[in-house]
Design a protein around this motif. Structure first.
Motif, PDB file in Angstrom:
ATOM      1  N   ALA A   7      24.381   0.185  -1.052  1.00 61.20           N
ATOM      2  CA  ALA A   7      24.768   1.070  -2.152  1.00 61.20           C
ATOM      3  C   ALA A   7      26.229   0.847  -2.503  1.00 61.20           C
ATOM      4  CB  ALA A   7      24.532   2.525  -1.775  1.00 61.20           C
ATOM      5  N   SER A   8      26.480   0.548  -3.765  1.00 56.84           N
ATOM      6  CA  SER A   8      27.845   0.392  -4.254  1.00 56.84           C
ATOM      7  C   SER A   8      28.242   1.665  -4.976  1.00 56.84           C
ATOM      8  CB  SER A   8      27.946  -0.805  -5.202  1.00 56.84           C
ATOM      9  OG  SER A   8      27.632  -1.997  -4.516  1.00 56.84           O
ATOM     10  N   HIS A   9      29.346   2.242  -4.529  1.00 54.34           N
ATOM     11  CA  HIS A   9      29.863   3.493  -5.084  1.00 54.34           C
ATOM     12  C   HIS A   9      31.203   3.185  -5.734  1.00 54.34           C
ATOM     13  CE1 HIS A   9      27.030   5.477  -2.256  1.00 54.34           C
ATOM     14  NE2 HIS A   9      27.448   4.549  -1.415  1.00 54.34           N
ATOM     15  N   TYR A  10      31.515   3.867  -6.815  1.00 53.05           N
ATOM     16  CA  TYR A  10      32.734   3.589  -7.559  1.00 53.05           C
ATOM     17  C   TYR A  10      33.567   4.860  -7.724  1.00 53.05           C
ATOM     18  CZ  TYR A  10      30.098  -0.609  -8.422  1.00 53.05           C
ATOM     19  OH  TYR A  10      29.370  -1.753  -8.244  1.00 53.05           O
ATOM     20  N   PRO A  11      34.244   5.266  -6.650  1.00 54.64           N
ATOM     21  CA  PRO A  11      35.040   6.492  -6.748  1.00 54.64           C
ATOM     22  C   PRO A  11      36.278   6.275  -7.622  1.00 54.64           C
ATOM     23  CG  PRO A  11      35.454   5.415  -4.658  1.00 54.64           C
ATOM     24  CD  PRO A  11      34.341   4.655  -5.334  1.00 54.64           C
ATOM     25  N   SER A  14      41.843   8.310  -7.342  1.00 50.40           N
ATOM     26  CA  SER A  14      42.384   9.515  -6.713  1.00 50.40           C
ATOM     27  C   SER A  14      41.459  10.100  -5.647  1.00 50.40           C
ATOM     28  CB  SER A  14      42.675  10.575  -7.774  1.00 50.40           C
ATOM     29  OG  SER A  14      41.493  10.898  -8.486  1.00 50.40           O
ATOM     30  N   HIS A  15      40.220   9.632  -5.586  1.00 53.64           N
ATOM     31  CA  HIS A  15      39.239  10.129  -4.617  1.00 53.64           C
ATOM     32  C   HIS A  15      38.773   9.047  -3.638  1.00 53.64           C
ATOM     33  CE1 HIS A  15      38.748  14.075  -6.448  1.00 53.64           C
ATOM     34  NE2 HIS A  15      38.818  13.460  -7.616  1.00 53.64           N
ATOM     35  N   ARG A  16      39.377   7.855  -3.687  1.00 53.06           N
ATOM     36  CA  ARG A  16      38.888   6.726  -2.883  1.00 53.06           C
ATOM     37  C   ARG A  16      38.896   7.033  -1.386  1.00 53.06           C
ATOM     38  NH1 ARG A  16      41.612   2.805  -5.006  1.00 53.06           N
ATOM     39  NH2 ARG A  16      39.984   2.419  -6.521  1.00 53.06           N
ATOM     40  N   GLU A  17      40.018   7.499  -0.845  1.00 52.11           N
ATOM     41  CA  GLU A  17      40.084   7.744   0.600  1.00 52.11           C
ATOM     42  C   GLU A  17      39.118   8.853   1.022  1.00 52.11           C
ATOM     43  OE1 GLU A  17      41.452   5.738   2.807  1.00 52.11           O
ATOM     44  OE2 GLU A  17      41.942   4.533   1.037  1.00 52.11           O
ATOM     45  N   GLU A  18      39.022   9.885   0.213  1.00 59.51           N
ATOM     46  CA  GLU A  18      38.057  10.959   0.486  1.00 59.51           C
ATOM     47  C   GLU A  18      36.638  10.390   0.486  1.00 59.51           C
ATOM     48  OE1 GLU A  18      36.148  14.753  -1.944  1.00 59.51           O
ATOM     49  OE2 GLU A  18      37.850  13.671  -2.783  1.00 59.51           O
ATOM     50  N   PHE A  19      36.355   9.499  -0.463  1.00 60.12           N
ATOM     51  CA  PHE A  19      35.017   8.937  -0.562  1.00 60.12           C
ATOM     52  C   PHE A  19      34.707   8.041   0.628  1.00 60.12           C
ATOM     53  CE2 PHE A  19      31.354   6.798  -2.143  1.00 60.12           C
ATOM     54  CZ  PHE A  19      30.736   7.765  -2.922  1.00 60.12           C
ATOM     55  N   VAL A  20      35.673   7.254   1.059  1.00 62.20           N
ATOM     56  CA  VAL A  20      35.483   6.414   2.250  1.00 62.20           C
ATOM     57  C   VAL A  20      35.138   7.300   3.446  1.00 62.20           C
ATOM     58  CG1 VAL A  20      36.656   4.905   3.911  1.00 62.20           C
ATOM     59  CG2 VAL A  20      36.870   4.470   1.447  1.00 62.20           C
ATOM     60  N   ALA A  21      35.839   8.406   3.598  1.00 63.89           N
ATOM     61  CA  ALA A  21      35.554   9.332   4.707  1.00 63.89           C
ATOM     62  C   ALA A  21      34.140   9.894   4.584  1.00 63.89           C
ATOM     63  CB  ALA A  21      36.577  10.458   4.729  1.00 63.89           C
ATOM     64  N   ARG A  22      33.726  10.229   3.373  1.00 62.07           N
ATOM     65  CA  ARG A  22      32.367  10.737   3.152  1.00 62.07           C
ATOM     66  C   ARG A  22      31.328   9.703   3.551  1.00 62.07           C
ATOM     67  NH1 ARG A  22      32.251  12.131  -2.974  1.00 62.07           N
ATOM     68  NH2 ARG A  22      30.067  12.516  -2.545  1.00 62.07           N
ATOM     69  N   ASP A  46      38.677  -6.007  -4.170  1.00 57.70           N
ATOM     70  CA  ASP A  46      39.541  -5.481  -5.230  1.00 57.70           C
ATOM     71  C   ASP A  46      39.783  -3.981  -5.088  1.00 57.70           C
ATOM     72  OD1 ASP A  46      37.136  -4.355  -6.070  1.00 57.70           O
ATOM     73  OD2 ASP A  46      37.002  -5.555  -7.897  1.00 57.70           O
ATOM     74  N   GLY A  47      39.109  -3.347  -4.131  1.00 56.19           N
ATOM     75  CA  GLY A  47      39.295  -1.925  -3.875  1.00 56.19           C
ATOM     76  C   GLY A  47      38.551  -0.997  -4.813  1.00 56.19           C
ATOM     77  N   ASP A  48      37.804  -1.545  -5.761  1.00 61.13           N
ATOM     78  CA  ASP A  48      37.106  -0.705  -6.738  1.00 61.13           C
ATOM     79  C   ASP A  48      35.840  -0.059  -6.195  1.00 61.13           C
ATOM     80  OD1 ASP A  48      38.991  -1.188  -8.668  1.00 61.13           O
ATOM     81  OD2 ASP A  48      37.842  -2.759  -9.676  1.00 61.13           O
ATOM     82  N   ALA A  49      35.162  -0.737  -5.279  1.00 62.22           N
ATOM     83  CA  ALA A  49      33.871  -0.240  -4.803  1.00 62.22           C
ATOM     84  C   ALA A  49      33.909   0.068  -3.311  1.00 62.22           C
ATOM     85  CB  ALA A  49      32.774  -1.269  -5.077  1.00 62.22           C
ATOM     86  N   VAL A  50      33.264   1.168  -2.965  1.00 61.39           N
ATOM     87  CA  VAL A  50      32.979   1.491  -1.576  1.00 61.39           C
ATOM     88  C   VAL A  50      31.500   1.155  -1.407  1.00 61.39           C
ATOM     89  CG1 VAL A  50      32.874   3.309   0.169  1.00 61.39           C
ATOM     90  CG2 VAL A  50      34.712   3.322  -1.545  1.00 61.39           C
ATOM     91  N   VAL A  51      31.206   0.276  -0.468  1.00 59.24           N
ATOM     92  CA  VAL A  51      29.839  -0.224  -0.303  1.00 59.24           C
ATOM     93  C   VAL A  51      29.300   0.236   1.043  1.00 59.24           C
ATOM     94  CG1 VAL A  51      28.369  -2.267  -0.234  1.00 59.24           C
ATOM     95  CG2 VAL A  51      30.385  -2.219  -1.735  1.00 59.24           C
ATOM     96  N   SER A  52      28.150   0.891   1.014  1.00 57.52           N
ATOM     97  CA  SER A  52      27.504   1.307   2.251  1.00 57.52           C
ATOM     98  C   SER A  52      26.278   0.442   2.480  1.00 57.52           C
ATOM     99  CB  SER A  52      27.130   2.787   2.194  1.00 57.52           C
ATOM    100  OG  SER A  52      26.311   3.063   1.083  1.00 57.52           O
ATOM    101  N   THR A  53      26.074   0.062   3.740  1.00 59.21           N
ATOM    102  CA  THR A  53      24.905  -0.727   4.110  1.00 59.21           C
ATOM    103  C   THR A  53      24.201  -0.034   5.266  1.00 59.21           C
ATOM    104  OG1 THR A  53      26.138  -2.099   5.685  1.00 59.21           O
ATOM    105  CG2 THR A  53      26.009  -2.902   3.418  1.00 59.21           C
ATOM    106  N   VAL A  54      22.878  -0.007   5.196  1.00 55.69           N
ATOM    107  CA  VAL A  54      22.075   0.574   6.270  1.00 55.69           C
ATOM    108  C   VAL A  54      20.874  -0.338   6.493  1.00 55.69           C
ATOM    109  CG1 VAL A  54      20.900   2.633   7.138  1.00 55.69           C
ATOM    110  CG2 VAL A  54      22.732   2.886   5.446  1.00 55.69           C
TER     111      VAL A  54
END
Length: 94
Positions: A7-11, A14-22, A46-54
């Motif tokens: 899943a690619s998320h695009y916070p 201003s919310h990137r670090e909070e989103f990484v923690a989530r 590039d820091g734009d996407a937080v990607v989760s893998t399961v």
């Protein structure tokens, strides 16, 4: 048959670090479910996407794991903290 979800998320910045923690909290919850092989959080170069893998050992394990995590009271909903919709890719091992 092993299955996975990416899943690619695009916070918003201003919310990137909070989103990484989530995402780390959700990954921890997935790891505690039976049949989950791995759950990780990645940041695109590039820091734009937080990607989760399961990864799970089977489709049945995935379905049970998702049901458990969805009812765990975690902050997993899409909302205004994200700049665009999530992209979710479901994979099957061959």
């Amino acid at each position: 048959m092993k299955v996975a979800m990416v899943a690619s998320h695009y916070p918003l910045p201003s919310h990137r670090e909070e989103f990484v923690a989530r995402v780390h909290q959700v990954a921890d919850a997935f790891r505690r479910t039976p049949g989950c092989l791995t759950a990780d959080c990645w940041l695109s170069a590039d820091g734009d996407a937080v990607v989760s893998t399961v990864h799970w050992e089977s489709e049945a394990a995935r379905d049970a794991s998702l049901a458990t995590v969805m009812t765990a009271g975690l902050d997993i909903g899409y909302d205004e903290r994200e700049s665009r919709p999530r992209e979710i890719l479901h994979l099957v091992a061959r």
